[in-house]
Design an enzyme around this catalytic site. Structure first.
Site, PDB file in Angstrom:
ATOM      1  N   GLN A  52      81.780  72.086 -26.756  1.00 21.90           N
ATOM      2  CA  GLN A  52      82.487  73.352 -26.344  1.00 21.90           C
ATOM      3  C   GLN A  52      83.344  74.127 -27.358  1.00 21.90           C
ATOM      4  O   GLN A  52      83.105  75.225 -27.397  1.00 21.90           O
ATOM      5  CB  GLN A  52      83.538  72.802 -25.233  1.00 21.90           C
ATOM      6  N   THR A  83      82.618  69.578 -12.799  1.00 23.81           N
ATOM      7  CA  THR A  83      82.842  70.813 -14.003  1.00 23.81           C
ATOM      8  C   THR A  83      82.948  71.821 -13.138  1.00 23.81           C
ATOM      9  O   THR A  83      81.947  71.975 -12.354  1.00 23.81           O
ATOM     10  CB  THR A  83      82.369  70.481 -14.618  1.00 23.81           C
ATOM     11  N   THR A  85      83.508  74.046 -15.671  1.00 31.53           N
ATOM     12  CA  THR A  85      83.160  74.865 -17.277  1.00 31.53           C
ATOM     13  C   THR A  85      81.295  74.792 -17.763  1.00 31.53           C
ATOM     14  O   THR A  85      81.077  75.758 -17.831  1.00 31.53           O
ATOM     15  CB  THR A  85      84.022  74.235 -18.305  1.00 31.53           C
ATOM     16  N   CYS A 197      89.007  74.908 -12.624  1.00 29.36           N
ATOM     17  CA  CYS A 197      89.200  73.486 -13.304  1.00 29.36           C
ATOM     18  C   CYS A 197      89.300  72.246 -12.641  1.00 29.36           C
ATOM     19  O   CYS A 197      90.206  71.994 -11.285  1.00 29.36           O
ATOM     20  CB  CYS A 197      90.108  73.974 -14.453  1.00 29.36           C
TER      21      CYS A 197
END
Length: 230
Positions: A52, A83, A85, A197
């Site tokens: 990431q 998740t 992201t 998140c």
């Protein structure tokens, strides 16, 4: 009951919350000793986090696609990625499997639309707050305007996620900082704030603020329970 596929470990702290929410939801619906049928693969988040922060999203997608295929082979009827992201690589994961992917942003948007929320604040990793994959999905598909914190606030939100929450640390000072950001978003016109998140609900809950909060982990898990019983 269908089998819920869960791609976890990002971080395992929030995967614990997913597993609990899935089983509590199933117990609430069916009672007795019922629990959720879950097929889970949990990745090593250190590997994913390194990719990431190097911007190697294609490699992230390859890793998660491989893990998703493992979940499918284990008998899952549909897949959750635990998740926010990593939904950046959702198209790559979807293309690798033959079962449906339940997108966390779609689940959250559905709840926002039900409640009549048209302008919402978004907290998450820097990737989620700044890149288009999440915000534009809410705006283009659901007509929900998305507000994000300013740069200094985004730095704080991101740092707390990776340096504290993903390590199981819940600090009162960080809670106060998050609540200040939430208040600022509300002052800018946000009708509610997405905890975008999956670790943030470990730090901030609805009991901490009068601003409506949308816990993406809880919403995602609740939709999975509904689908598993459909």
């Amino acid at each position: 009951m269908k089998t819920i596929g869960l791609l976890g470990g990002m971080s395992w702290e929030s995967t614990v919350s997913y597993y609990r929410a899935l089983n509590e939801g199933m117990k609430q619906r069916l009672g007795g000793l019922h629990s959720a049928r879950v097929a889970m693969v949990s990745v090593d988040f250190a590997d994913i986090e390194a990719l990431q922060h190097r911007g190697e999203w294609e490699a992230c997608g390859e890793a998660l696609a491989a893990a998703a295929r493992q979940v499918e082979r284990a008998g899952a009827d549909f897949l959750l990625m635990g998740t926010n992201t990593m939904h950046k690589v959702a198209p790559q994961v979807e293309a690798a499997i033959g079962i449906p992917l339940v997108h966390i942003a779609d689940a959250t948007a559905g709840r926002l639309r039900e409640d009549g929320v048209e302008r919402v604040g978004l907290l998450g990793t820097r990737f989620t707050m700044e890149q288009a994959f999440y915000r534009e999905r809410l705006e283009a598909r659901y007509g929900i305007e998305v507000l994000t914190p300013d740069e200094a606030q985004r730095d704080t939100i991101h740092r707390v996620i990776y340096q504290e929450l993903c390590l199981g640390r819940v600090e009162p000072a960080s809670r106060r900082a998050y609540l200040q950001v939430i208040d600022t978003l509300a002052e800018r016109g946000a009708q509610a704030v997405i905890l975008g998140c999956t670790e943030i609900a470990l730090l901030v809950t609805q009991d901490d603020t009068a601003v409506p909060l949308y816990d993406t982990t809880a919403i995602h898990a609740a939709q999975a329970v509904e689908l598993a019983l459909a």
